[in-house]
Design a protein around this motif. Structure first.
Motif, mmCIF file in Angstrom:
data_model
loop_
_atom_site.group_PDB
_atom_site.id
_atom_site.type_symbol
_atom_site.label_atom_id
_atom_site.label_comp_id
_atom_site.label_asym_id
_atom_site.label_seq_id
_atom_site.Cartn_x
_atom_site.Cartn_y
_atom_site.Cartn_z
ATOM 1 N N ARG A 1 4.493 47.765 9.605
ATOM 2 C CA ARG A 1 3.858 48.885 8.823
ATOM 3 C C ARG A 1 4.889 49.273 7.596
ATOM 4 O O ARG A 1 4.136 49.585 6.825
ATOM 5 N N ILE A 2 5.954 49.449 7.841
ATOM 6 C CA ILE A 2 6.948 49.635 6.855
ATOM 7 C C ILE A 2 7.101 48.468 5.820
ATOM 8 O O ILE A 2 7.042 48.726 4.629
ATOM 9 N N ALA A 3 7.173 47.222 6.290
ATOM 10 C CA ALA A 3 7.023 46.181 5.304
ATOM 11 C C ALA A 3 5.907 46.201 4.433
ATOM 12 O O ALA A 3 6.019 45.943 3.085
ATOM 13 N N LEU A 4 4.843 46.497 5.033
ATOM 14 C CA LEU A 4 3.654 46.523 4.094
ATOM 15 C C LEU A 4 3.273 47.813 3.313
ATOM 16 O O LEU A 4 2.424 47.683 2.569
ATOM 17 N N LYS A 5 4.130 48.544 3.484
ATOM 18 C CA LYS A 5 4.147 49.964 3.019
ATOM 19 C C LYS A 5 2.728 50.774 3.244
ATOM 20 O O LYS A 5 2.320 51.321 2.353
ATOM 21 N N HIS A 6 2.594 50.728 4.388
ATOM 22 C CA HIS A 6 1.478 51.415 4.777
ATOM 23 C C HIS A 6 1.805 52.760 5.188
ATOM 24 O O HIS A 6 2.760 53.188 5.889
ATOM 25 N N PRO A 7 0.834 53.953 4.982
ATOM 26 C CA PRO A 7 1.228 55.357 5.595
ATOM 27 C C PRO A 7 1.090 55.317 7.205
ATOM 28 O O PRO A 7 0.445 54.374 7.738
ATOM 29 N N ALA A 8 1.566 56.037 8.025
ATOM 30 C CA ALA A 8 1.965 56.066 9.239
ATOM 31 C C ALA A 8 0.559 56.833 9.713
ATOM 32 O O ALA A 8 -0.090 57.464 9.017
ATOM 33 N N GLY A 9 0.065 56.173 11.066
ATOM 34 C CA GLY A 9 -0.975 56.809 11.668
ATOM 35 C C GLY A 9 -2.164 56.615 11.769
ATOM 36 O O GLY A 9 -3.050 56.851 12.485
ATOM 37 N N PHE A 10 -2.513 55.583 10.737
ATOM 38 C CA PHE A 10 -3.962 54.970 10.760
ATOM 39 C C PHE A 10 -3.803 53.447 9.902
ATOM 40 O O PHE A 10 -3.152 53.218 9.417
ATOM 41 N N VAL A 11 -4.921 52.983 10.447
ATOM 42 C CA VAL A 11 -5.409 51.618 9.898
ATOM 43 C C VAL A 11 -6.550 51.807 8.670
ATOM 44 O O VAL A 11 -7.516 52.318 9.147
ATOM 45 N N LEU A 12 -6.542 51.440 7.493
ATOM 46 C CA LEU A 12 -7.457 51.555 6.793
ATOM 47 C C LEU A 12 -8.525 50.330 7.342
ATOM 48 O O LEU A 12 -8.257 49.337 7.573
ATOM 49 N N LYS A 13 -9.753 50.904 7.116
ATOM 50 C CA LYS A 13 -11.102 50.036 7.503
ATOM 51 C C LYS A 13 -11.128 48.920 6.835
ATOM 52 O O LYS A 13 -11.246 47.780 7.655
ATOM 53 N N LYS A 14 -10.755 48.712 5.584
ATOM 54 C CA LYS A 14 -10.994 47.287 5.021
ATOM 55 C C LYS A 14 -9.722 46.443 4.763
ATOM 56 O O LYS A 14 -9.752 45.466 4.101
ATOM 57 N N ASP A 15 -8.671 47.088 5.387
ATOM 58 C CA ASP A 15 -7.410 46.223 5.377
ATOM 59 C C ASP A 15 -7.168 45.101 6.375
ATOM 60 O O ASP A 15 -6.628 45.073 7.363
ATOM 61 N N SER A 16 -7.680 43.960 6.030
ATOM 62 C CA SER A 16 -7.948 42.943 7.071
ATOM 63 C C SER A 16 -6.314 42.319 7.693
ATOM 64 O O SER A 16 -6.203 41.892 8.482
ATOM 65 N N ILE A 17 -5.364 42.529 6.374
ATOM 66 C CA ILE A 17 -4.098 41.748 6.561
ATOM 67 C C ILE A 17 -3.339 42.726 7.548
ATOM 68 O O ILE A 17 -2.600 42.272 8.606
ATOM 69 N N TRP A 18 -3.391 43.904 7.575
ATOM 70 C CA TRP A 18 -2.703 44.983 8.542
ATOM 71 C C TRP A 18 -3.431 44.848 10.079
ATOM 72 O O TRP A 18 -2.723 44.467 10.810
ATOM 73 N N LYS A 19 -4.625 44.502 9.957
ATOM 74 C CA LYS A 19 -5.561 44.214 11.176
ATOM 75 C C LYS A 19 -4.917 42.891 11.792
ATOM 76 O O LYS A 19 -4.844 42.846 12.779
ATOM 77 N N PHE A 20 -4.576 42.008 10.859
ATOM 78 C CA PHE A 20 -4.201 40.521 11.345
ATOM 79 C C PHE A 20 -2.709 40.514 11.760
ATOM 80 O O PHE A 20 -2.703 40.228 13.084
ATOM 81 N N GLU A 21 -2.057 41.378 11.325
ATOM 82 C CA GLU A 21 -0.552 41.600 11.974
ATOM 83 C C GLU A 21 -0.451 42.568 13.152
ATOM 84 O O GLU A 21 0.206 42.287 13.990
ATOM 85 N N ILE A 22 -1.367 43.195 13.392
ATOM 86 C CA ILE A 22 -1.728 44.058 14.741
ATOM 87 C C ILE A 22 -2.188 43.203 15.678
ATOM 88 O O ILE A 22 -1.484 43.221 16.720
ATOM 89 N N LEU A 23 -3.259 42.241 15.253
ATOM 90 C CA LEU A 23 -3.620 41.379 16.333
ATOM 91 C C LEU A 23 -2.414 40.396 16.570
ATOM 92 O O LEU A 23 -2.345 40.025 17.899
ATOM 93 N N LEU A 24 -1.650 39.825 15.835
ATOM 94 C CA LEU A 24 -0.747 39.133 16.169
ATOM 95 C C LEU A 24 0.372 39.663 17.041
ATOM 96 O O LEU A 24 0.669 38.720 17.943
#
Length: 191
Positions: A17-40
């Motif tokens: 999350r830090i590497a992707l510079k995402h805010p803490a606490g939620f996953v943006l609905k359209k952010d497939s890359i972050w979703k991919f990393e979570i699934l990984l």
């Protein structure tokens, strides 16, 4: 070191999350890359940590990972290849051999390949804090040091054990003494 516990899973996800510079606490609905990393990371956790029949959950996560990878433009990233702090920069094809090992804090762009040669089937071992620019190719049973940046469209076919350098060209050679740190999220180095 692959994910071996729930604590490891949380640590990997936080570093990603830090590497992707995402805010803490939620996953943006359209952010497939972050979703991919979570699934990984969840696939890694369930494949590595679940006993017996529960490993099926890991297989289900890997199937979802594969489908989402296709939607992201062709991510082919197997489990247990990347340390914490993975940052996939853009949609587009990324191909990683299942024998590749990449340390913590890797930023990887579209068109990157970390592959093996037919000789022994072994892919690269890459150190911590690496940056792989658009179209970079790292091929074969080679080792790269820490804090290395690989320039756009470079083809690395031999080992570079020196830390804090930039590689570029075809075939790749050392082009400067600049490290990869300028390309990685600052929060990764506070720990």
């Amino acid at each position: 070191m692959p994910i071996q516990s729930k604590k490891d899973l949380k640590y990997y996800l936080e570093q990603d999350r830090i590497a992707l510079k995402h805010p803490a606490g939620f996953v943006l609905k359209k952010d497939s890359i972050w979703k991919f990393e979570i699934l990984l990371r969840k696939a890694e956790y369930y494949c590595n940590c679940m006993p017996g029949i529960l490993k099926i959950i890991g297989s289900l996560y890997k199937r979802r990972l594969y489908r989402l990878g296709l939607k992201c433009g062709g991510f082919s990233i197997p489990v247990n290849c990347f340390g914490p702090g993975l940052s996939i920069a853009h949609y587009g094809p990324i191909v990683v051999n299942n024998t590749a090992k990449v340390g913590k804090n890797c930023r990887i762009h579209e068109g990157v390949t970390i592959g093996a040669t037919g000789k022994n089937g072994q892919a690269a071992i890459i150190g911590d804090n690496c940056f792989l620019a658009t179209g970079a190719k790292v091929i074969g049973d080679i080792h790269l040091g820490n804090d290395i940046a690989v320039g756009a469209n470079a083809v690395v076919t031999k080992s570079f054990l020196e830390d804090k350098i930039t590689l570029g060209g075809v075939p790749a050679k050392k082009i400067s003494n600049h490290s990869s740190r300028d390309f990685l999220a600052d929060g990764l180095f506070d720990n």
